[in-house]
Design a protein around this motif. Sequence first.
Motif, PDB file in Angstrom:
ATOM      1  N   ILE A   1      -6.822  26.994  13.033  1.00 16.67           N
ATOM      2  CA  ILE A   1      -7.307  25.630  12.951  1.00 16.67           C
ATOM      3  C   ILE A   1      -6.261  24.683  12.378  1.00 16.67           C
ATOM      4  O   ILE A   1      -6.362  23.464  12.529  1.00 16.67           O
ATOM      5  N   ALA A   2      -5.243  25.204  11.733  1.00 19.13           N
ATOM      6  CA  ALA A   2      -4.197  24.346  11.175  1.00 19.13           C
ATOM      7  C   ALA A   2      -2.932  25.156  10.955  1.00 19.13           C
ATOM      8  O   ALA A   2      -2.979  26.262  10.417  1.00 19.13           O
ATOM      9  N   THR A   3      -1.825  24.610  11.399  1.00 17.79           N
ATOM     10  CA  THR A   3      -0.505  25.151  11.103  1.00 17.79           C
ATOM     11  C   THR A   3       0.226  24.098  10.296  1.00 17.79           C
ATOM     12  O   THR A   3       0.555  23.027  10.808  1.00 17.79           O
ATOM     13  N   LEU A   4       0.458  24.379   9.034  1.00 19.31           N
ATOM     14  CA  LEU A   4       1.064  23.383   8.169  1.00 19.31           C
ATOM     15  C   LEU A   4       2.568  23.382   8.375  1.00 19.31           C
ATOM     16  O   LEU A   4       3.207  24.448   8.332  1.00 19.31           O
ATOM     17  N   PRO A   5       3.158  22.212   8.609  1.00 18.78           N
ATOM     18  CA  PRO A   5       4.615  22.163   8.766  1.00 18.78           C
ATOM     19  C   PRO A   5       5.294  22.574   7.481  1.00 18.78           C
ATOM     20  O   PRO A   5       4.694  22.572   6.404  1.00 18.78           O
ATOM     21  N   GLU A   6       6.572  22.929   7.599  1.00 14.22           N
ATOM     22  CA  GLU A   6       7.307  23.424   6.437  1.00 14.22           C
ATOM     23  C   GLU A   6       7.260  22.399   5.315  1.00 14.22           C
ATOM     24  O   GLU A   6       7.681  21.256   5.452  1.00 14.22           O
ATOM     25  N   VAL A   7       6.707  22.814   4.195  1.00 13.06           N
ATOM     26  CA  VAL A   7       6.460  21.893   3.086  1.00 13.06           C
ATOM     27  C   VAL A   7       7.763  21.590   2.373  1.00 13.06           C
ATOM     28  O   VAL A   7       8.523  22.496   2.036  1.00 13.06           O
ATOM     29  N   ARG A   8       8.021  20.314   2.145  1.00  9.27           N
ATOM     30  CA  ARG A   8       9.176  19.922   1.338  1.00  9.27           C
ATOM     31  C   ARG A   8       8.773  20.029  -0.121  1.00  9.27           C
ATOM     32  O   ARG A   8       8.185  19.115  -0.695  1.00  9.27           O
ATOM     33  N   ILE A   9       9.086  21.184  -0.721  1.00 10.17           N
ATOM     34  CA  ILE A   9       8.525  21.494  -2.028  1.00 10.17           C
ATOM     35  C   ILE A   9       9.256  20.759  -3.141  1.00 10.17           C
ATOM     36  O   ILE A   9       8.650  20.134  -3.993  1.00 10.17           O
ATOM     37  N   HIS A  10      10.544  20.836  -3.156  1.00 14.85           N
ATOM     38  CA  HIS A  10      11.301  20.286  -4.276  1.00 14.85           C
ATOM     39  C   HIS A  10      11.496  18.776  -4.088  1.00 14.85           C
ATOM     40  O   HIS A  10      11.921  18.340  -3.023  1.00 14.85           O
ATOM     41  N   PRO A  11      11.192  17.966  -5.076  1.00 12.24           N
ATOM     42  CA  PRO A  11      11.291  16.516  -4.907  1.00 12.24           C
ATOM     43  C   PRO A  11      12.705  16.032  -4.642  1.00 12.24           C
ATOM     44  O   PRO A  11      12.903  14.940  -4.113  1.00 12.24           O
TER      45      PRO A  11
ATOM     46  N   LEU B   1      -8.522  15.552   5.885  1.00 12.84           N
ATOM     47  CA  LEU B   1      -9.046  15.458   7.255  1.00 12.84           C
ATOM     48  C   LEU B   1     -10.088  16.538   7.511  1.00 12.84           C
ATOM     49  O   LEU B   1     -11.111  16.281   8.161  1.00 12.84           O
ATOM     50  N   LEU B   2      -9.853  17.752   7.008  1.00 14.27           N
ATOM     51  CA  LEU B   2     -10.843  18.818   7.176  1.00 14.27           C
ATOM     52  C   LEU B   2     -12.149  18.465   6.489  1.00 14.27           C
ATOM     53  O   LEU B   2     -13.238  18.726   7.013  1.00 14.27           O
ATOM     54  N   SER B   3     -12.052  17.864   5.304  1.00 17.74           N
ATOM     55  CA  SER B   3     -13.259  17.508   4.562  1.00 17.74           C
ATOM     56  C   SER B   3     -13.987  16.329   5.216  1.00 17.74           C
ATOM     57  O   SER B   3     -15.216  16.345   5.349  1.00 17.74           O
ATOM     58  N   ASP B   4     -13.234  15.307   5.637  1.00 18.90           N
ATOM     59  CA  ASP B   4     -13.858  14.113   6.228  1.00 18.90           C
ATOM     60  C   ASP B   4     -14.524  14.422   7.564  1.00 18.90           C
ATOM     61  O   ASP B   4     -15.521  13.794   7.919  1.00 18.90           O
ATOM     62  N   CYS B   5     -13.954  15.344   8.317  1.00 18.13           N
ATOM     63  CA  CYS B   5     -14.484  15.668   9.651  1.00 18.13           C
ATOM     64  C   CYS B   5     -15.117  17.062   9.665  1.00 18.13           C
ATOM     65  O   CYS B   5     -15.017  17.790  10.666  1.00 18.13           O
ATOM     66  N   LEU B   6     -15.751  17.451   8.564  1.00 21.55           N
ATOM     67  CA  LEU B   6     -16.283  18.800   8.454  1.00 21.55           C
ATOM     68  C   LEU B   6     -17.267  19.155   9.574  1.00 21.55           C
ATOM     69  O   LEU B   6     -17.157  20.232  10.172  1.00 21.55           O
ATOM     70  N   PRO B   7     -18.247  18.308   9.927  1.00 24.64           N
ATOM     71  CA  PRO B   7     -19.150  18.683  11.033  1.00 24.64           C
ATOM     72  C   PRO B   7     -18.408  18.887  12.351  1.00 24.64           C
ATOM     73  O   PRO B   7     -18.687  19.838  13.089  1.00 24.64           O
ATOM     74  N   GLU B   8     -17.451  17.985  12.640  1.00 25.44           N
ATOM     75  CA  GLU B   8     -16.698  18.105  13.884  1.00 25.44           C
ATOM     76  C   GLU B   8     -15.793  19.332  13.870  1.00 25.44           C
ATOM     77  O   GLU B   8     -15.668  20.044  14.869  1.00 25.44           O
ATOM     78  N   VAL B   9     -15.161  19.583  12.713  1.00 21.35           N
ATOM     79  CA  VAL B   9     -14.301  20.761  12.594  1.00 21.35           C
ATOM     80  C   VAL B   9     -15.114  22.038  12.788  1.00 21.35           C
ATOM     81  O   VAL B   9     -14.685  22.974  13.479  1.00 21.35           O
ATOM     82  N   THR B  10     -16.324  22.077  12.208  1.00 24.65           N
ATOM     83  CA  THR B  10     -17.166  23.266  12.340  1.00 24.65           C
ATOM     84  C   THR B  10     -17.563  23.491  13.793  1.00 24.65           C
ATOM     85  O   THR B  10     -17.494  24.626  14.306  1.00 24.65           O
TER      86      THR B  10
ATOM     87  N   VAL C   1      -2.148  19.031  15.114  1.00 22.18           N
ATOM     88  CA  VAL C   1      -2.568  17.702  14.639  1.00 22.18           C
ATOM     89  C   VAL C   1      -3.138  17.796  13.229  1.00 22.18           C
ATOM     90  O   VAL C   1      -2.795  16.999  12.343  1.00 22.18           O
ATOM     91  N   ILE C   2      -4.016  18.781  13.001  1.00 19.60           N
ATOM     92  CA  ILE C   2      -4.602  18.930  11.663  1.00 19.60           C
ATOM     93  C   ILE C   2      -3.524  19.301  10.655  1.00 19.60           C
ATOM     94  O   ILE C   2      -3.515  18.811   9.519  1.00 19.60           O
ATOM     95  N   GLY C   3      -2.583  20.154  11.050  1.00 23.96           N
ATOM     96  CA  GLY C   3      -1.508  20.534  10.141  1.00 23.96           C
ATOM     97  C   GLY C   3      -0.644  19.352   9.730  1.00 23.96           C
ATOM     98  O   GLY C   3      -0.253  19.237   8.555  1.00 23.96           O
ATOM     99  N   LYS C   4      -0.349  18.453  10.660  1.00 23.44           N
ATOM    100  CA  LYS C   4       0.475  17.286  10.329  1.00 23.44           C
ATOM    101  C   LYS C   4      -0.259  16.298   9.422  1.00 23.44           C
ATOM    102  O   LYS C   4       0.381  15.477   8.755  1.00 23.44           O
ATOM    103  N   SER C   5      -1.589  16.351   9.410  1.00 24.47           N
ATOM    104  CA  SER C   5      -2.344  15.440   8.546  1.00 24.47           C
ATOM    105  C   SER C   5      -2.308  15.858   7.082  1.00 24.47           C
ATOM    106  O   SER C   5      -2.639  15.074   6.198  1.00 24.47           O
ATOM    107  N   VAL C   6      -1.920  17.111   6.825  1.00 25.06           N
ATOM    108  CA  VAL C   6      -1.880  17.614   5.448  1.00 25.06           C
ATOM    109  C   VAL C   6      -0.675  17.020   4.733  1.00 25.06           C
ATOM    110  O   VAL C   6       0.451  17.043   5.254  1.00 25.06           O
TER     111      VAL C   6
END
Length: 788
Positions: free
Chosen positions: A179-189, A236-245, A539-544
């Motif tokens: 349901i989501a593939t998170l892009p590589e997180v830029r961890i260090h500021p 986005l997952l929380s706001d669209c929970l019914p649609e995501v389900t 799309v969901i991953g890029k929203s994170v």
Amino acid sequence: MPSFRQVGEKQLPNPVLCMAWSPKRDLIALANTAGELLLHRLANFQRVWSLPPNENTGKEITALAWRPDGKILAFSLGDTKLVVLCDAEKADILHLFPVENPVSCMHWMEVLEESSVLSSFYSSEDESNLFLPKLPTLPKSEEKSDEILNLLGEVRLNILVLGGGSCLLELYAYGMYKIATLPEVRIHPHYHNHPVPGTCRSLCLSSDLKSLSIITEIRSSDNDPEIRYIQLDTGLLSDCLPEVTRMARKFTHISTLLQYLRLSLTCMCEAWEDILMQMDLRLTKFVQEKNTNTQVQDEFLELLLWGQSSPELQALLMNQLTVKGLKKLGQSIETSYSSIQKLVISHLQSGSEALLYHLSEVKGMSLWKQKFHPLGLDSVAIEDAITAVGSFTLKANELLQVIDKSMKNFKAFFRWLYVAMLRMSEDHVPPELNKMTQKDIAFVADFLSEHFSENEELFDRKGKYFNVERVGQYLKDEDEDLVSPPNTKGNQWLKFLQERFWDEFSPLLFPSYPQKSLHFVKRMMEGVIELCLQKPAEVIGKSVKRSVSLSLYIVPERYNDKKANLHYVVFCMPEVSPCKLYLLRRSTEPNRPVSNVLTAIDLSNVLCQSIDDTTAGSSSDRVYSCQDARFYDNETLTVVLQASEEEENRGRVLAQLPLSSALSCKEEFNWDSSLRLDQQSGSIPSQGLVLENQWRDLENMKAQFVAVNGIRKVACVLSSNLRHVRVFEMDVEDEEDEERPESQNAGSDQDGLEETLGSQEEAEGGQTEGAEASGPGKETRTAKRAAP
């Protein structure tokens, strides 16, 4: 009296790497260095089953997680980069999927949010049963016949979160649909433009889907590994929970149906292999051992037309094939063909119809732009998937026609040859078999022309002139075209389509691919559906977005090994303050402030003297540090403590730490984001903690790790050599242990804690997530806590 009752102890032959208690039953899963997955029951630590390593999957288990209903166990394999879903009842592998990087930690959570929209969906989710017939069970020879349909589980949304190397972060709804593939997180500021190599050590998705918290280890070439806490905004997952389900449930149905079709094709291939075995052993051998120059086809035609055969053919038929063997062979071939035919009609066609139904509903969702467009549903990609399923259905129908024709030819040939052999042996020929129509002769002639040929294009195997490719060619998992494609000459419908090119313009006409096998069209269909499934995950991953990134501490080189331990969100820094645990508190809503964001728990005098004076000067006088920690429930932390000076048989303690004093701390910590946490540890508010009898000496055991299940009220302690385990019941009922002092119940502490948590929840108005950690560099584990 000890506070916890030991109910089991065992020395294991192989070191244990991972432990996880079932959320619903008294079962604990263990993964060892031999690649085995073991399931043990609480009573006497009895083994229920073991799943040995599989060459096709892998043998390096790196993480475990239970589905919230306790029916499915997920584990990851580091050597093959696979995640496997296993049936907890029978130890059957039900589903597996690849990941790009090895998984180091996983967390399987269930959404607890309720709404009227979700409630109506839960009650109407099985509407497809009103329109679709129930999928038939696969043949009994297939062990996973019923279990594959149980992969769906409960309707309520649950999500499997995976974390691993190179900042691998993926979310799988119901453990199957990405349901989501998170892009590589830029961890260090300080590295906004360059990715920093890192590994997820622990993670936890909040039950309201508002945030994902992770602990990562960041490595650079010139510095020691750095441990960071990161909170990601998954709004986005929380706001669209019914649609995501709704979307996730539909795609999980689709994934399950694809698995069902794969198993159906496997059963068909097994039935076809039976035909090859029966036919090749007899007819092919008969053809190969023929020594005359006359073609076998000509000799059979001579027998068909004139009723006469050469002495050689007669000897081969009567001595090698025999009348009894021919009858048995014919029955076997007819049975196998019937099995394949039934599988196509009852399984492939039923599964294809269900796929078309669910994909059509997903297409309807994609056209509801207001609700589902933010989730990335692409109507064009879904339409392509529907077309691919239609092509697969056409190819299955084509196979049915080929089977029908082949069965007629086979029956006619074996009936004629059976009568001919009876006449050769001068046996009685039944009157019902003695008559042969012109159509029967045509069927026999077709069989001889199709299956006895010296055409090199029809060679099944080197040196064999017997060809059985009419049906088997559809079941070969190859990219080559069909050796004997169906004869479409004179088909007016196909001619009309080829001339008018209607298939290019009408979505109601599916391409047929007459030159391709059933396996080829199936793989093509899976690829198109996979593309359809990938778009929402991207799309969901890029929203994170990253909302919080805190540097905790540096792991010294001497602690940098695979046995180090860090847990989210409670952790310790042995180099700075070995006798303290740190409790980091963050709201699931990333932008909501939280009071007492960081508190230290002082373990220096955590064990007070027991009521019994004989224990004075023993365990209570030593200074302790934390080896491992797990959240037992919302108010209690289960820890393994180590004394600063261990005695020969003593020095390790299993204890329950109530967190009321740490949560009720009034002093605030001003976090300087420019510094690591260990550089400002002196200003962290500290709370002392004194236990009465909520602890137990672990004699003759160098305990290192612990796994708990607060619902079942059990704990499993693992030694530092990873081979010695002890199982405890943590909350023994009063009637089972009447001699225990009442002070061990610590009821007043619990009441005070509930009051404290209640007041804090009312003041902050939010849910709290947490985790544990002890000792730098140990294998990351996940735990979650939420205020009542």
